[in-house]
Design an enzyme around this catalytic site. Structure first.
Site, PDB file in Angstrom:
ATOM      1  N   ASP A 203       0.840  -1.194   0.000  1.00  0.00           N
ATOM      2  CA  ASP A 203       0.000   0.000   0.000  1.00  0.00           C
ATOM      3  C   ASP A 203       0.877   1.247   0.000  1.00  0.00           C
ATOM      4  O   ASP A 203       2.092   1.180   0.212  1.00  0.00           O
ATOM      5  CB  ASP A 203      -0.935  -0.007   1.222  1.00  0.00           C
ATOM      6  CG  ASP A 203      -0.166  -0.118   2.528  1.00  0.00           C
ATOM      7  OD1 ASP A 203       0.566   0.831   2.861  1.00  0.00           O
ATOM      8  OD2 ASP A 203      -0.275  -1.152   3.225  1.00  0.00           O
TER       9      ASP A 203
ATOM     10  N   GLU B 107      21.074 -23.825 -17.761  1.00  0.00           N
ATOM     11  CA  GLU B 107      20.236 -22.858 -17.016  1.00  0.00           C
ATOM     12  C   GLU B 107      21.101 -21.759 -16.396  1.00  0.00           C
ATOM     13  O   GLU B 107      20.721 -20.590 -16.369  1.00  0.00           O
ATOM     14  CB  GLU B 107      19.433 -23.588 -15.937  1.00  0.00           C
ATOM     15  CG  GLU B 107      18.273 -24.394 -16.500  1.00  0.00           C
ATOM     16  CD  GLU B 107      17.603 -25.264 -15.455  1.00  0.00           C
ATOM     17  OE1 GLU B 107      16.380 -25.411 -15.503  1.00  0.00           O
ATOM     18  OE2 GLU B 107      18.314 -25.822 -14.578  1.00  0.00           O
TER      19      GLU B 107
END
Ligand code: DGJ
Length: 747
Positions: free
Chosen positions: A534, A614
């Site tokens: 928020d 990877e």
């Protein structure tokens, strides 16, 4: 001057670059709201025709006119118990038991600069960036004055609002509701968009038309919550990402919040927003005051994307106090999903070595480094190092991490305590509990009573000491439960309704002290993922961990919802292991990186378990992130497509504000046989510019020949207009969750 007072019409007009907001001191001093919308000249009182409406009462002085009623006219800040039966903004009770307030104009002031709220986060302004309007309303019979504060940011198209309530009488007042904003939209029909969810699935978008009655978006959890984010949007039914009128209402608050939207008998809409009134009651002795948190209002007729851009810029430039918000952030590796609580110094160092080798810049040690914290049942509160795990202490570990050339970050959860901790054994009364009742447990922990100064002082001493003693560059500030048993022995019975808000004030004061004293430390907010994502927390922490769900495909919808109000460089996002620890799904590492690159970008997995291929991909991902870093931070964010609507893919774009470059990312969420063309229209480009295009496709199951435009050599240079209006068709993507990134550079 962006704020004008016209004495003849008694109007205040607040102008930003594209909007106008008008207020009028109406008959008997009632403060009417005349207009908020696209910038236009005029006095908008002509919109409100006198109307005699049965059962909408009249003030005593106008009893023979009958066509003037508070119940029908738009108000700037609605009182209660005075004949406006719509949502009230303020409910209070005097010590003689009288409810309500009849608020009328007393005085006003227009000043340059922006007002401040000393006890709470609020927007700031640089020189010349904002003006403040203060209008004081009063009810002498109740002994109350209400100061309405408006911060007008002309260039940003944002108006902030806050309210200060003062007991000006001789008796005690009790506030039962003290909203920050009342916004009446007398005309039009509107959709309400809000962002709901649950732990590990935050900020899911819900859009539906407002209809007669009241809709409420709120949290009563003592936190802004995973369940309902404190951001609400109203938009025209026809509004899309690019077109249509939209209003945003964003409380700068991390505790219980409530935004209500009422469609009344005449079809008018009233939005009231601020602190939730449940379990809220605030006592005001004569002379005392109460500040209601700030709410950020924005309006645009440029659609949902336009509104998002206003909030993104405002939160980055005028709310977050950390200068790190607008600087490059380090690529981090967090050990949580790699080790959980099971680690030793060696484990961390091995991860750190791998991380360094692949290009990571910051190693974050998550939960489990302190006290007897071997699982999540114990240890919270004991903020001294667990020497069984880290025999050379944090000093030893940090020195070795730094020697590797990595920055060091640390996880903390200051607001909670386990019963099984030295802190709880020393200070059981510091935990929020109701006398005579067994406390409610969440993750087997209790919440410290941050409404008490001695508790926040202790937390300040403890964590400032950690930051002084150790060479730490980053703090992850977590909070893993919601509040319950709100009772503080430090407050008298008639102030127990203040505990939840005082908790927030205590938390803000603590964060304020720490972030001011350690401005070089990067704070990442967290509450079990995005349970406190928020504007209040963003004032202190330039990034917030977005969700405990790190599955790349689930993250798409979580990040999509988050993007409506919050800037993407604030969205904590990591590449994690597969199968996903939350869903069991496997996604290619390339796609995981594309999704994490929409946010802060980091890793949260055991790098040792990656294959060489990877690892090479990780190296390239980090290099790509650095190449795009400025664009990802300063670019305008566009939601191009969402799989909830097209059932196939989600796409987004960062475009440099000057149109010089852009990065488009696409993730295929639903692989299909014989798929429809994957077509997109880009945004934010320079129509007349010529762009080179670099397309990369990621996905570990994609046969090579399907990655390319079969039989066609992709064109290399496109005009901005072609890419925005004709669009671009990607090659068919194939396999499990492949993705693509398209980088555009203006020649
Ligand atoms: C919740 C956070 O969201 C996670 O990332 C992790 O830090 C755990 N808490 C640790 O307990």
């Amino acid at each position: 001057m962006s704020i004008q007072f016209q004495p003849e019409e008694k109007t205040f007009t607040l102008c930003t670059r594209h909007t106008a907001y008008q207020i009028q001191i109406g008959p008997l001093g009632y403060l009417l709201h005349l207009y908020y919308g696209r910038r236009a000249e005029g006095t908008f009182d002509y919109l409100y025709r006198p109307k005699d409406c049965g059962f909408s009462p009249n003030p005593y002085e106008l009893r023979l006119d009958r066509d003037w009623s508070l119940d029908l006219l738009p108000q700037e800040y609605s009182g209660s118990n005075g004949g406006d039966y719509r949502l009230s903004s303020l409910n209070l009770v005097t010590d003689s038991g009288v409810w309500g307030a009849d608020l009328r104009y007393v005085r006003h002031a227009i000043t340059s600069g922006k007002y401040t709220l000393p006890s709470m986060p609020s927007a700031f302004a640089r020189d010349g960036e904002a003006e403040t309007l203060s209008i004081v309303l009063g009810d002498p019979a109740a002994g109350v004055e209400v100061e309405l504060l408006y911060g007008v940011y002309e260039a940003r198209d944002v108006i902030t609002r806050a309210v200060r309530i003062a007991n000006t009488g001789s008796g005690v007042l009790r506030l039962e509701k003290a909203a920050s904003v009342c916004l009446d939209l007398p005309f039009g029909t509107w959709d309400l968009i809000h962002f709901h969810g649950r732990h590990a699935m935050e900020r899911q978008v819900d859009r539906s038309p407002l209809s007669p009655g009241i809709r409420t978006v709120s949290s009563r959890r003592g936190a802004s919550s995973h369940q309902e984010n404190p951001f609400v949007l109203l938009c025209q039914h026809s509004a899309t990402e690019d077109h249509g009128e939209c209003y945003g209402v964003m409380p700068v608050y991390s505790g219980n919040h409530k935004t209500e939207a009422e469609v009344d008998q005449m079809g008018s809409v009233r939005v009231v927003s601020g602190i939730h009134d449940q379990q809220f009651s605030w006592k005001l002795e004569p002379g005392e005051g109460f500040d209601a948190p700030e709410v950020l209002l924005a309006y645009t007729d440029q659609g949902l994307t336009g509104l998002s851009h206003l909030y993104h810029r405002f939160l980055r430039q005028n709310l977050c106090r950390s200068s790190l918000m607008n600087r490059p952030r380090p690529v981090l590796l967090n050990n949580w999903e790699a080790t959980y609580f099971q680690f030793q110094e060696d484990t961390i160092l091995q991860i750190a070595r791998e991380a360094k080798d692949l290009g990571v810049e910051l190693l974050v040690l998550d939960d489990g480094w302190f006290g007897q914290r071997d699982d999540d049942n114990r240890g919270l509160g004991d903020w001294y190092v667990n020497t069984r795990k880290l025999p050379e202490g944090l000093e030893g570990l940090i020195a070795k991490i730094h020697d590797l050339g990595l920055q060091f970050g640390l996880w903390v959860e200051p607001e909670s305590v386990n019963e099984d901790s030295d802190l709880y054994r020393r200070h059981p009364d510091w935990a929020l509990t109701v006398p005579g009742r067994k406390p409610t447990m969440g993750r087997n922990q209790l919440v410290l009573d941050l409404s008490r100064k001695e508790v926040t002082d202790w937390l300040y001493a403890t964590f400032s000491e950690i930051l002084r003693r150790y060479d730490i560059q980053y703090i992850k500030w977590d909070m893993n439960r919601n509040l319950a048993d709100a009772y503080s022995p430090a407050l008298p019975p008639d102030r127990q309704g203040e505990v939840l808000h005082r908790y927030m004030l205590g938390l803000y004061a603590l964060l304020d002290r720490l972030t001011r004293e350690f401005p070089a430390v990067l704070f990442e907010g967290c509450s079990g993922g995005g349970g406190r994502f928020d504007a209040g927390m963003l004032a202190y922490s330039p990034q917030i961990w977005c969700s405990d769900d790190t599955d790349a495909i689930e993250r798409l919808s979580i990040q999509y919802g988050t993007s409506f109000g919050y800037p993407m460089p604030a969205v904590g996002a990591h590449v994690s292991a597969v199968p996903s620890h939350q869903t069991g799904r496997s996604t290619p590492i390339g796609t995981r990186a594309v999704v994490a690159m929409a946010g802060t970008f980091g890793y949260e997995l055991d790098l040792k378990r990656l294959s060489d291929d990877e690892k090479n991909q990780v190296r390239r991902q980090i290099a790509r992130f650095h190449e795009y870093d400025a664009l990802l931070r300063d670019g305008d964010y566009y939601r191009l497509a969402v799989s909830a609507e097209n059932h196939a893919f989600t796409a987004w774009e960062f475009a440099a504000p000057d149109g010089s470059e852009a990065l488009v990312s696409v993730v295929l969420t639903h692989p299909q046989a014989n798929p429809r063309p994957l077509h997109l229209r880009f945004q934010g480009l320079d129509e007349l510019g010529q762009y080179t295009l670099r397309q990369e496709v990621f996905g570990n199951l994609v046969p090579d020949d399907l990655l390319h435009m079969k039989g066609r050599k992709p064109q290399q240079v496109y005009s901005g207009a072609a890419l925005m209006y004709g669009g671009y068709t990607l090659p068919d993507l194939f396999g499990d969750y492949p993705s693509a990134q398209i980088y555009l550079k203006r020649l």
